[in-house]
Design an enzyme around this catalytic site. Structure first.
Site, PDB file in Angstrom:
ATOM      1  N   ILE A 189       1.465  31.002  57.045  1.00  0.00           N
ATOM      2  CA  ILE A 189       0.985  31.973  56.063  1.00  0.00           C
ATOM      3  C   ILE A 189      -0.136  32.805  56.697  1.00  0.00           C
ATOM      4  CG2 ILE A 189      -0.009  32.262  53.754  1.00  0.00           C
ATOM      5  CD1 ILE A 189       2.805  30.933  53.746  1.00  0.00           C
TER       6      ILE A 189
ATOM      7  N   CYS B 232      -6.819  24.991  60.633  1.00  0.00           N
ATOM      8  CA  CYS B 232      -5.621  25.760  60.335  1.00  0.00           C
ATOM      9  C   CYS B 232      -4.959  26.203  61.629  1.00  0.00           C
ATOM     10  CB  CYS B 232      -5.946  26.972  59.481  1.00  0.00           C
ATOM     11  SG  CYS B 232      -4.441  27.844  59.041  1.00  0.00           S
TER      12      CYS B 232
ATOM     13  N   GLY C  59       0.933  18.589  48.542  1.00  0.00           N
ATOM     14  CA  GLY C  59       1.152  19.957  48.994  1.00  0.00           C
ATOM     15  C   GLY C  59       2.566  20.425  48.780  1.00  0.00           C
TER      16      GLY C  59
HETATM   17  C1  LIG Z   1       2.346  26.929  52.524  1.00  0.00           C
HETATM   18  C2  LIG Z   1       1.151  26.114  52.877  1.00  0.00           C
HETATM   19  C3  LIG Z   1      -0.113  26.697  52.891  1.00  0.00           C
HETATM   20  C4  LIG Z   1      -1.235  25.953  53.231  1.00  0.00           C
HETATM   21  N1  LIG Z   1      -2.467  26.527  53.191  1.00  0.00           N
HETATM   22  C5  LIG Z   1      -3.576  25.781  53.454  1.00  0.00           C
HETATM   23  C6  LIG Z   1      -4.881  26.327  53.336  1.00  0.00           C
HETATM   24  O1  LIG Z   1      -5.054  27.493  52.979  1.00  0.00           O
HETATM   25  N2  LIG Z   1      -5.946  25.542  53.634  1.00  0.00           N
HETATM   26  C7  LIG Z   1      -5.789  24.237  54.027  1.00  0.00           C
HETATM   27  O2  LIG Z   1      -6.781  23.564  54.288  1.00  0.00           O
HETATM   28  N3  LIG Z   1      -4.572  23.687  54.116  1.00  0.00           N
HETATM   29  C8  LIG Z   1      -3.467  24.423  53.843  1.00  0.00           C
HETATM   30  N4  LIG Z   1      -2.220  23.835  53.912  1.00  0.00           N
HETATM   31  C9  LIG Z   1      -2.107  22.425  54.290  1.00  0.00           C
HETATM   32  C10 LIG Z   1      -1.980  21.527  53.037  1.00  0.00           C
HETATM   33  O3  LIG Z   1      -3.123  21.611  52.228  1.00  0.00           O
HETATM   34  C11 LIG Z   1      -1.746  20.071  53.441  1.00  0.00           C
HETATM   35  O4  LIG Z   1      -2.856  19.617  54.201  1.00  0.00           O
HETATM   36  C12 LIG Z   1      -0.496  19.874  54.269  1.00  0.00           C
HETATM   37  O5  LIG Z   1       0.522  20.731  53.831  1.00  0.00           O
HETATM   38  C13 LIG Z   1       0.021  18.429  54.242  1.00  0.00           C
HETATM   39  O6  LIG Z   1       0.360  18.036  52.951  1.00  0.00           O
HETATM   40  P1  LIG Z   1       1.881  18.104  52.360  1.00  0.00           P
HETATM   41  O7  LIG Z   1       2.757  17.467  53.381  1.00  0.00           O
HETATM   42  O8  LIG Z   1       1.818  17.387  51.060  1.00  0.00           O
HETATM   43  O9  LIG Z   1       2.199  19.555  52.212  1.00  0.00           O
HETATM   44  C14 LIG Z   1      -1.091  24.589  53.583  1.00  0.00           C
HETATM   45  C15 LIG Z   1       0.185  24.012  53.573  1.00  0.00           C
HETATM   46  C16 LIG Z   1       1.304  24.738  53.221  1.00  0.00           C
HETATM   47  C17 LIG Z   1       2.640  24.076  53.228  1.00  0.00           C
END
Ligand SMILES: Cc1cc2nc3c(=O)[nH]c(=O)nc-3n(C[C@H](O)[C@H](O)[C@H](O)COP(=O)(O)O)c2cc1C
Ligand SMILES: Cc1cc2nc3c(=O)[nH]c(=O)nc-3n(C[C@H](O)[C@H](O)[C@H](O)COP(=O)(O)OP(=O)(O)OC[C@H]3O[C@@H](n4cnc5c(N)ncnc54)[C@H](O)[C@@H]3O)c2cc1C
Ligand SMILES: Cc1cc2nc3c(=O)[nH]c(=O)nc-3n(C[C@H](O)[C@H](O)[C@H](O)COP(=O)(O)OP(=O)(O)OC[C@H]3O[C@@H](n4cnc5c(N)ncnc54)[C@H](O)[C@@H]3O)c2cc1C
Ligand SMILES: Cc1cc2nc3c(=O)[nH]c(=O)nc-3n(C[C@H](O)[C@H](O)[C@H](O)COP(=O)(O)O)c2cc1C
Ligand code: FES
Ligand code: FES
Lengths: 260, 313, 313, 260
Positions: free
Chosen positions: C76, C135, C270
């Protein structure tokens, strides 16, 4: 010969609480050599359950090219398996491993078959094979409770059958070793399959007869290539010598390997 | 476009003249015997055998494997019968096949590595060595070899000095900067890279509330890790000029293509052998038509296609 | 055993008095509006909002997402309307809910981070800050903050100095030694940790032979990464004494339990929101009976159960 | 209101090479507001295809609570979808997005509907809705070849229909813009859905009429939360202002957003 085959489900039913009986048909059945062998099932073609699941052969009908498995719904793989219907096909790798040595009992001799929980299924196929060879079979089957007990009648049809349950809801209250002691059951050879504590107790309480134990371990390949399922040998319990449960076992003579 | 292309699957890597780019990955094929029950091992491009150590090793207590989403954890702990036994038995048995052998070696000390490397490199059956500097399942020192570029480079240099055969270094993905690591071992004389080994992972048993693996942690392999492997190969292949054997989650011919496009010159297949014992020959059989569909006639045409700007076809 | 246990789901984290341990993860819930169409956000334990940067950001070109086995890649690129807009609009809108807010902040320079942290920490709606030092989708500097412990610690210290609210540091899994990193930021004053962010990954398009993502690489999330998350939380929770918000591939109540057993005090969800918009309230609803089945009456009883040797129940 | 529902497959058939028509039944249909909206399908409950797939509504029958989708088998998700049978249930999130503004054409006016490939399906629902409002509809549909063409008769039943194909195997050889030029097709409003090059060509070649374009982008959430599917606005093409295709679109007025 081991092979991979998409076998067809021709019967599938729940026979006790969370216990299913599954009959598969296919060419692979011709290769089955002895009771105690197992098959390795791929439950999905997908990625939910990536690796295969080992399940013992509970019955084999070579003429009909059928084999029966009895399994407990444990986790995701067996849950998904339990949802399959007659006509569906299941990817089977097998037959695998070395089973119970039938020749350890001679015709006219007495064999004691001791099973616990989902260790009971392979004993049914074993009992039938022994009986066919003219061996007198006695069964001691342990279950957690009557709700999860199965195949009592099937075993009784083959020979004297004693049941034990942890809560006393079926057979006598207690463990299979309690039954053996109480009933003073003797035999020329004992075959057992069940939880490790049960196998250990048998090793201790039946030191005099030849005793064969079928072991379990988490497996990946099921054919001896990945080294997931090894155990130490009793002659070298801390050393580097080992046996693979999938390939050298799952049945070992008591005293051969260290029980986990 | 319509003339039939003569597709060649050949890949010529240092020490490994492969008739196709497919080999089973180390530790997922033992020494071949079990899979020889299913098919003729001469079909394979090469065979990476299970890690050899100086002494026989029993490895870790069981349970040693656990399933995860699209993956599995293993903590085998480098169980193997020791280099002498491997040379006397397993490599002898493999003499009946022509397939080149990539001999994986591991150790806890530099001396161990050198001992095993020197010996194995003298075996006529061995085409090349694969230095496993990245096994997450060995406690003593294993991790430092795989995560500190200087340590890895110095090990590589020493192994190169004693080895009579080309040396591939197998990289760990448990690292922030894979490119620096890859360049360090290239500089130190590595003839090729294998990547990736497993990611360090873990699973809890909900019922016991304890880790499923007796070793607690294990190496994550299978489709789950493929995107990490592709990324690392994409990065490294642009930064080094030695060939890469790519691996991590390959389950199909299209997965292989992704690895080749990313920059791998050949691929290894690990976990998928456990799912389908025939996976290697199946993928080999599927390759020609997929190459044709992409209008390519050699494997080399595909290597690094994702980043090569001009390619002569 | 048979008396009905009064199960409490409460979790009290610095700045985040949560009525249950479930929050959506940053970037996967925007600022809540979209999910408010599906359920009452007051059901949630907390809400981690999308990363705020100093200036509005468009982020990366599209395609920004690609699917992988049991996971997805995203690039993103921290698209967000900027901290001022977020305070003026998104946080104002969130005033209608009582759920504590964890405000994720990102930047390319230390000054950016401090500017955003100071401002956001003064917003009454914000319970705590979550420092996104990890990130993988931002080119300038982003990675160094997340992979070099000294850099991360110094950033943490400076943010702590300007923040009026507790500060959680969100750790990157793209690192060899997560424990050293965690201890460094704890030492620097972090009030808590969030882990893990995404693993850096990539996917090729077989047809075009190019990366699917316009940004080429992206962050891998979803069930595929869960074993890595569990392992890191297990390691870190034993080494630090600040609480951990666990995340990475949670899709079910049992996944949550695994995270808590590994050592997380709360969890964030997430990718699963994209699969099932109701996933957070569903898991919250499932928790009491699962706790009861384990004969536990509070969430705290579960935290770190996989490694705590004696626990008073 | 957007909702999640397990809808039942009541019809599923192959209507051209790799093109399937899928009719679903469920309450969700009642919430559909306008043509051009889409639904987001979860193909598996498992992990093969983790994220949902966006598919446009090709037809809606509110009385019967049915909606029809037409999709091309593209990759893994649509392949797996194509294997589902009547009676199976599909997890649907929808209706999503803002569709074609019907009010842009007034009763008695003329609308030109331009579609390419799997951009054609939403135009069918649109055409029916326009016709119902007394608007004269003309269709220009482009396909790669006759093998993958579909719904020609259905469109003809609603109004004049011109076909174009890349290889000339159906309709005239060439692109939809060639047809519009050659046939000198004029209208009060143009609605279009198809590949981006087609939409761009329309933007250039039809600058004078109101033109509405339905865009595509890889999506994750489908509801505006993940920022996967954004595009720049034409007033700020390099800046930070943006539109989300899933939530603000998929239909935009030409000139509003930058075409990818
Ligand atoms: C589309 C998307 C956008 C994300 N944007 C951020 C963000 O802006 N800041 C952040 O700290 N993590 C961001 N993440 C990471 C998530 O907060 C999380 O740490 C990561 O996806 C692992 O969790 P999950 O497997 O449940 O998605 C993003 C993840 C996804 C998939
Ligand atoms: C040689 C052998 C024969 C067996 N025969 C039978 C039988 O006849 N009937 C029966 O009900 N069960 C039998 N089991 C146990 C059976 O394999 C497991 O219960 C089953 O694999 C659990 O899978 P799951 O997907 O339900 O559980 P999950 O927890 O989802 O499984 C995850 C992974 O752990 C493995 N696993 C989990 N529990 C066990 C276990 N107890 N033993 C081995 N692997 C496990 C699975 O194979 C899988 O790889 C046998 C095991 C072995 C080794
Ligand atoms: C608003 C909208 C409406 C659509 N309507 C239709 C329709 O009516 N009929 C039809 O045939 N197709 C339609 N598409 C395209 C359709 O979504 C993709 O063809 C489909 O998602 C491909 O999935 P797959 O699993 O077969 O491919 P895979 O390659 O396995 O998909 C992997 C991922 O990429 C995404 N993806 C792949 N190709 C596309 C694409 N072209 N556009 C968007 N996402 C893609 C998938 O959604 C998935 O997330 C529409 C797309 C959008 C955005
Ligand atoms: C059970 C098992 C044992 C392994 N043993 C070794 C080994 O001995 N040496 C080594 O370098 N890699 C070993 N690996 C790693 C694999 O060779 C491979 O790098 C990794 O599994 C990723 O590929 P995959 O996803 O195709 O399995 C092992 C992997 C597994 C699953
Ligand atoms: S399961 Fe692989 S060696 Fe036994
Ligand atoms: S798909 Fe998530 S914002 Fe559009």
């Amino acid at each position: 010969m081991k092979q991979v085959e998409k076998m067809t489900i021709i019967k599938h039913r729940c026979i006790a609480e969370n216990i299913y009986e599954l009959t598969l048909q296919g060419e692979l059945v011709q290769s089955i050599e002895e009771p105690g062998q197992f098959v390795h099932l791929r439950v999905d073609n997908g990625y939910e359950t990536l690796i295969r699941r080992p399940i013992s052969l509970a019955n084999v009908n070579k003429k009909a090219k059928e084999c029966t498995l009895i399994y407990r719904v444990e986790g995701e793989g067996t849950t998904r398996l339990s949802l399959k219907c007659v006509g569906d096909r299941v990817d089977v790798l097998g037959p695998l491993g070395h089973g119970f040595p039938l020749a350890a009992a001679s015709s006219g001799g007495r064999a004691l078959l001791v099973g616990g929980g989902v260790g009971v299924p392979p004993l049914y196929y074993l009992s039938k094979a022994l009986k066919q060879r003219g061996i007198q079979v006695t069964h001691v089957l342990g279950f957690a409770s009557s709700a999860v007990a199965f195949y009592e009648e099937e075993f009784r049809a083959l020979g004297p059958t004693y049941l034990a349950s942890v809560d006393g809801s079926i057979g006598s209250q207690g463990f299979v070793t309690d039954v053996i002691r109480k009933e003073n059951l003797a035999a020329d050879v004992i075959y057992a399959c069940g939880p490790t504590p049960m196998l250990k107790a048998l090793e201790v309480s039946c030191p005099d007869q030849p005793l064969y134990l079928s072991l379990e371990e988490r497996m990946a390949c099921g054919i001896g290539a990945c080294m997931a399922c090894v155990c130490h040998t009793q002659t070298d319990p801390e050393g580097s010598s080992y046996k693979k449960i999938c390939k050298d076992g799952p049945v070992f003579k008591a005293g051969e390997v260290v029980l986990g | 476009m319509n003339e039939t292309t003569e597709v060649s699957l050949k890949v010529d890597l240092p020490g490994l003249p492969m008739k196709n780019p497919i080999m089973p990955a180390s530790g997922c094929f033992a020494f071949g015997q079990e899979y020889a029950d299913f098919y003729d091992l001469n079909q394979l491009g090469a065979i990476a055998i299970k890690a050899a150590t100086r002494e026989p090793r029993f490895g870790n207590p069981t349970p040693r494997v656990a399933e995860t989403r699209a993956g599995m954890l293993n903590a085998i702990g480098l169980q193997n019968p020791g280099v002498d036994h491997i040379m006397a038995h397993e490599l002898r048995w493999l003499e009946r096949y022509e397939t080149p052998i990539l001999a994986n070696i591991a150790g806890s000390t530099i001396e161990d590595y050198l001992y095993v490397a020197e010996k194995l490199s003298q075996d006529a059956r061995v085409g090349a060595l694969e230095l496993n500097i990245s096994c997450p399942n060995v406690k003593e020192g294993g991790i430092a070899f795989g995560t500190v570029p200087d340590v890895a480079a110095s090990l590589t240099e020493k192994v190169k000095a004693v080895s009579e055969k080309p040396v591939y270094v197998k990289l760990s993905p448990n690292i922030a900067d894979i490119v620096t690591m890859a360049k360090a071992v290239e500089q130190a004389g590595a003839d090729g890279l294998s990547m990736i080994n497993t990611l360090l992972g873990m699973r809890m048993d909900i019922k016991t509330m304890k880790p499923i693996l007796a070793n607690k942690m294990g190496g994550l392999s299978g489709p789950a890790i493929k995107p990490v492997a592709i990324r690392m190969i994409y990065q490294v292949s642009q930064a080094v000029s030695i060939p890469i054997i790519g691996m991590g989650g390959i389950q199909s011919v299209d997965d292989c293509l992704e690895f080749l496009m990313a920059g791998a010159s050949a691929v290894a297949i690990g976990t998928a052998n456990f799912v389908d014992p025939f996976i290697c020959p199946k993928i080999i059989a599927d390759l020609p038509q997929r190459l044709e569909a992409l209008k390519l006639s050699t494997i080399e045409d595909l290597v690094g296609r994702s980043w090569k700007t001009c390619v002569t076809v």
